[in-house]
Design an enzyme around this catalytic site. Structure first.
Site, PDB file in Angstrom:
ATOM      1  CG  HIS A  99      25.284  68.336  78.705  1.00  0.00           C
ATOM      2  ND1 HIS A  99      24.563  68.148  79.942  1.00  0.00           N
ATOM      3  CD2 HIS A  99      24.493  67.757  77.575  1.00  0.00           C
ATOM      4  CE1 HIS A  99      23.239  67.480  79.572  1.00  0.00           C
ATOM      5  NE2 HIS A  99      23.212  67.335  78.725  1.00  0.00           N
ATOM      6  CD  GLU A 148      21.109  69.194  75.138  1.00  0.00           C
ATOM      7  OE1 GLU A 148      20.834  68.300  74.663  1.00  0.00           O
ATOM      8  OE2 GLU A 148      21.953  69.148  76.265  1.00  0.00           O
TER       9      GLU A 148
HETATM   10  P1  PGA Z   1      17.452  63.641  77.030  1.00  0.00           P
HETATM   11  O1  PGA Z   1      18.989  64.317  77.255  1.00  0.00           O
HETATM   12  O2  PGA Z   1      17.481  63.285  75.561  1.00  0.00           O
HETATM   13  O3  PGA Z   1      17.521  62.441  77.932  1.00  0.00           O
HETATM   14  O4  PGA Z   1      16.454  64.501  77.443  1.00  0.00           O
HETATM   15  C1  PGA Z   1      19.294  65.174  76.155  1.00  0.00           C
HETATM   16  C2  PGA Z   1      20.775  65.653  76.851  1.00  0.00           C
HETATM   17  O5  PGA Z   1      21.099  66.027  78.056  1.00  0.00           O
HETATM   18  O6  PGA Z   1      21.600  65.858  75.886  1.00  0.00           O
END
Ligand code: PGA
Length: 223
Positions: A99, A148
């Site tokens: 992540h 992401e």
């Molecule tokens: P968020 O985070 O939905 O709060 O934008 C997503 C993530 O970091 O997995």
């Protein structure tokens, strides 16, 4: 029918009482299980909560799978503070790896993440491997990727569905081992279908909107 992954990343949130409260609301809620058929709902709590959450899910036969938010880059041994893949496998089937918050705040590099993927696979965990763009390196054993973009995480400004779909498609073209690409970043019950309806996107990784179970299951139903 295409399987859709709906993954809750609770991040560094929730005490034990709050986690059980979240689960009890699922038990008493009206969300019909039928409406989440063909959907893989995965909850990724902190390590302190993972055993309690997994026992609750088992006892109450909830349609939820368990994952961790990270695993150690080492196997068992003298690594104070680390939780290894085999320890997670006792309670869960998945592990989020790489992540952007791990890369940013804990200095995790591609080399470290590659080790984590190998250990996850050896333990029988499925890595949910996070990337920020189409050119990020994806280790050989990864079949499930979450795209992401950092500008979309926790900002309330998601990527456009068109761009997310194009990036997802580029990721699978560049990495033939990848079978599923998810989108993550400011996903809500209102915008989730704009992502999950797209041909190259197989689900979503959800942070903020996963912290309340009614909102999260609304999101899962809308996906
Ligand atoms: P968020 O985070 O939905 O709060 O934008 C997503 C993530 O970091 O997995």
């Amino acid at each position: 029918m295409k399987k859709t992954y709906i993954i809750a990343n609770w991040k560094s949130n929730k005490t034990q009482i709050e986690a059980i409260d979240w689960l009890e609301q699922v038990v008493s809620s009206k969300y019909p299980v039928a409406s989440i058929e063909n959907k893989e709902i995965i909850v990724c709590p902190s390590f302190t909560l993972i055993s309690e959450v997994s026992f609750f899910v088992l006892e109450n036969s909830l349609p939820i799978k368990i994952g961790s938010q990270d695993i150690s880059q080492f196997s068992s041994g003298a690594y104070t503070g680390a939780v290894n893949a085999n320890q997670v496998k006792e309670f869960g089937e998945y592990a989020i790896i790489g992540h952007s918050e791990r890369r940013r705040f804990f200095n995790e590099t591609d080399e470290i993440l590659e080790k984590k993927v190998i250990l996850a696979k050896e333990a029988g965990l499925i890595p949910i491997y996070c990337v920020q763009g189409k050119d990020d390196k994806v280790p050989a054993d990864v079949i499930l990727v979450a795209y992401e973009p950092v500008t979309a995480i926790g900002t309330g400004t998601p990527d456009t569905p068109e761009n997310a779909n194009a990036i997802a498609s580029a990721i699978t073209s560049k990495n033939p081992q990848v079978q599923y690409v998810l989108y993550g970043g400011s996903v809500t019950p209102d915008n989730v279908a704009t992502f999950t309806s797209l041909s190259s996107i197989s689900g979503v990784l959800v942070g903020g909107a996963s912290l309340k179970s009614d909102i999260f299951f609304q999101l899962a139903n809308n996906a």
